[in-house]
Design a protein around this motif. Structure first.
Motif, PDB file in Angstrom:
ATOM      1  N   SER A 143       0.847  -1.188   0.000  1.00 19.57           N
ATOM      2  CA  SER A 143       0.000   0.000   0.000  1.00 19.57           C
ATOM      3  C   SER A 143       0.884   1.240   0.000  1.00 19.57           C
ATOM      4  O   SER A 143       2.080   1.167   0.317  1.00 19.57           O
ATOM      5  CB  SER A 143      -0.909   0.029   1.228  1.00 19.57           C
ATOM      6  N   PHE A 144       0.281   2.381  -0.327  1.00 21.28           N
ATOM      7  CA  PHE A 144       1.033   3.634  -0.296  1.00 21.28           C
ATOM      8  C   PHE A 144       1.454   3.972   1.136  1.00 21.28           C
ATOM      9  O   PHE A 144       2.559   4.468   1.378  1.00 21.28           O
ATOM     10  CB  PHE A 144       0.191   4.776  -0.874  1.00 21.28           C
ATOM     11  N   ALA A 145       0.577   3.669   2.094  1.00 25.15           N
ATOM     12  CA  ALA A 145       0.905   3.936   3.501  1.00 25.15           C
ATOM     13  C   ALA A 145       2.132   3.146   3.944  1.00 25.15           C
ATOM     14  O   ALA A 145       3.013   3.669   4.638  1.00 25.15           O
ATOM     15  CB  ALA A 145      -0.292   3.590   4.388  1.00 25.15           C
ATOM     16  N   ALA A 146       2.211   1.895   3.505  1.00 30.53           N
ATOM     17  CA  ALA A 146       3.365   1.062   3.852  1.00 30.53           C
ATOM     18  C   ALA A 146       4.629   1.575   3.163  1.00 30.53           C
ATOM     19  O   ALA A 146       5.726   1.519   3.730  1.00 30.53           O
ATOM     20  CB  ALA A 146       3.098  -0.393   3.468  1.00 30.53           C
ATOM     21  N   TYR A 147       4.461   2.046   1.940  1.00 32.65           N
ATOM     22  CA  TYR A 147       5.586   2.641   1.193  1.00 32.65           C
ATOM     23  C   TYR A 147       6.116   3.854   1.937  1.00 32.65           C
ATOM     24  O   TYR A 147       7.323   4.019   2.121  1.00 32.65           O
ATOM     25  CB  TYR A 147       5.096   3.010  -0.207  1.00 32.65           C
TER      26      TYR A 147
END
Length: 500
Positions: A143-147
């Motif tokens: 996910s973008f949040a994890a990125y």
């Protein structure tokens, strides 16, 4: 293949174990250097190069690791690994070589993929720099949040990172001091005093600017620098550090924020010579095109200023950079149109580079050559990049980038839906040419006087990943070779015409 089949938990343990072993084997070399880590989606390598050059201009001996090159003091060589952040043993060996060659500073490009594999583990960072953030490597991170979380790791850990003092860094390797030279900013460099006296004075001057710990020793401060023009900057600036810098574009955009130093510019302009701007009364004329290069430069300036360099060193270093390999790098082989090579390989960088290309074309045609990376990487961005290219350019040629084990034609097919959305017609204003060399040749044949050809995706890379192998490839070298042959053919034809 074995690593692919391993459970994620086992794979993480594998990466962590390698990182620990590498640090132990090389004796934690980063503890003997002032380490600057630069992360973000784009602009990392450019910022690393600029920071490196400014610190060198200030008189320091610097090491560097980034997508473009490796450096251990005077020795510098191209990065042919296709890794912006080398593996654990390679990176620790490089840091050890920096220490051995007498470097005081190390400037490192930090990638989210590298963070996932614990390549950062054990590196004692002193400064963390954030350039910008947009979706990339989402398949790897989930996910973008994890990125974003991966990008933020060095910021989260900065204040807890190994604390250094002037005895562990400066007294061992004062830049040029013990050989009779001090940093160029020191007026006593030409006064004829003894080398030991020069080094001693330099050490005292640096130590006096550093905060002190409970034992009275001067410590190397922990610094965060972030691009305030990016909406994600507050997230990266929220982590603890002894000094924080917010870097803005024009000063009209800048805000006063408690606990944060600011750096901004006035009159940012892009002209025929390159981008120019003024910081605190110092006019800086760079040879590099693109307003975003001015923003990268200001990030580099903020880091250097935080670490003790002067505005004079910043200005002189930035004005000496004639080009950055593979970053809007102009290729001139005598042709009557412009050719530029750039690493742009995701939507945000595509937009920026296409904007520069359009300005450079000045009403002439803009021709774009690009492909997409295989190996399951960022599939969602493929049609988006196709649409952006078709909207921004007059002609588009789809080709091979780094297919890895994927079928290059299938990768091209993934781009096509984006182009089709713009109404462009295949064979009229866009083409598919799988062979990258032939794609370049097609672009050059389409170009007329004053046109601009952008070769995107590969930048300064020295290899192409094809069918499990790394094949020698460099866009600049291939472009020059083709352009020379075109010029030779034209010259021969002209000679025949004159004889007749």
């Amino acid at each position: 293949m074995i690593k692919v089949l391993l459970p994620k938990s086992v794979l993480l343990l594998y990466h962590k174990t390698l990182a620990v072993l590498a640090n132990v084997y090389y004796r934690f070399p980063s503890r003997k250097l002032i380490v600057i880590g630069v992360t973000g989606t784009k602009g990392k390598s450019s910022a690393v190069l600029m920071i490196t050059r400014i610190l060198e201009e200030a008189g320091y001996k610097v090491g560097s690791s980034n997508t473009i090159f490796f450096k251990t003091g005077e020795k510098e060589w191209s990065n042919d690994t296709k890794q912006g952040m080398p593996g654990r043993f390679k990176l620790q060996r490089l840091l050890s070589q920096m220490v051995g060659s007498g470097c005081t500073h190390a400037v490192i490009e930090v990638t989210s993929e590298g963070i996932l594999q614990n390549r950062h583990w054990g590196i004692a960072f002193d400064a963390a720099v954030f350039t910008n953030l947009s979706p990339e490597h989402i398949e790897s991170h989930g996910s973008f949040a994890a990125y974003r979380e991966a990008k933020a790791v060095i910021f989260k850990n900065l204040a807890k990172s190994y604390q250094k003092n002037e005895y562990s860094i400066v007294s061992l390797r004062a830049p040029r001091g013990y050989s009779g030279q001090a940093p160029r900013s020191n007026p006593e460099i030409n006064s004829g005093i003894a080398a030991q006296r020069v080094a001693s004075l330099w050490l005292a001057s640096v130590a006096s600017t550093l905060p002190r710990n409970d034992n009275g020793r001067s410590t190397i401060k922990k610094v965060i620098v972030a691009n305030r023009l990016d909406s994600e900057a507050p997230y990266f600036l929220k982590f603890p550090a002894q000094e924080k810098w917010g870097v803005w574009g024009n000063c009209g955009q800048a805000e006063e924020i408690a606990g944060e130093k600011k750096l901004c510019a006035s009159d940012i302009r892009e002209g025929a010579k390159g981008v120019s701007f003024t910081v605190e009364g110092r006019f800086i004329q760079m040879s590099l095109p693109g307003v975003f290069m001015a923003h990268n430069a200001m990030l580099a300036m903020a880091v250097a200023l935080a670490l003790g360099a002067s505005l004079t060193s910043c200005k002189e270093a930035l004005e000496k950079i004639s080009f950055i390999p593979g970053r809007l790098q102009a290729i001139d082989a005598g042709q009557n149109f412009k050719v530029m090579v750039d690493y742009a390989h995701e939507p945000r960088s595509f937009e920026s580079v296409l904007e520069v290309g359009r300005r450079q074309a000045l009403g002439h045609k803009l021709i774009v050559v690009f492909g997409v990376t295989g190996g399951g990487r960022d599939k969602a961005k493929r049609p988006i990049m196709g649409e952006l290219a078709a909207q921004g350019a007059d002609y588009v040629i789809l080709t091979t980038d780094d297919p890895y084990n994927d079928d290059p034609e299938k990768l091209i097919n993934d781009i096509v839906p984006g182009i089709n959305k713009t109404g462009k017609s295949e064979g009229e204003n866009w083409w598919r040419v799988v062979d990258r060399r032939q794609a370049m040749q097609k672009a050059f044949q389409l170009a007329s006087a004053g046109d601009v050809v952008l070769l995107l995706g590969k930048g300064s890379e020295q290899v192409m990943a094809v069918a499990g192998k790394l094949v020698p490839w460099n866009d600049e070298e291939v472009a020059r070779e083709i352009l020379r042959k075109i010029q030779e053919t034209r010259n021969n034809n002209q000679t025949r015409y004159n004889i007749q």
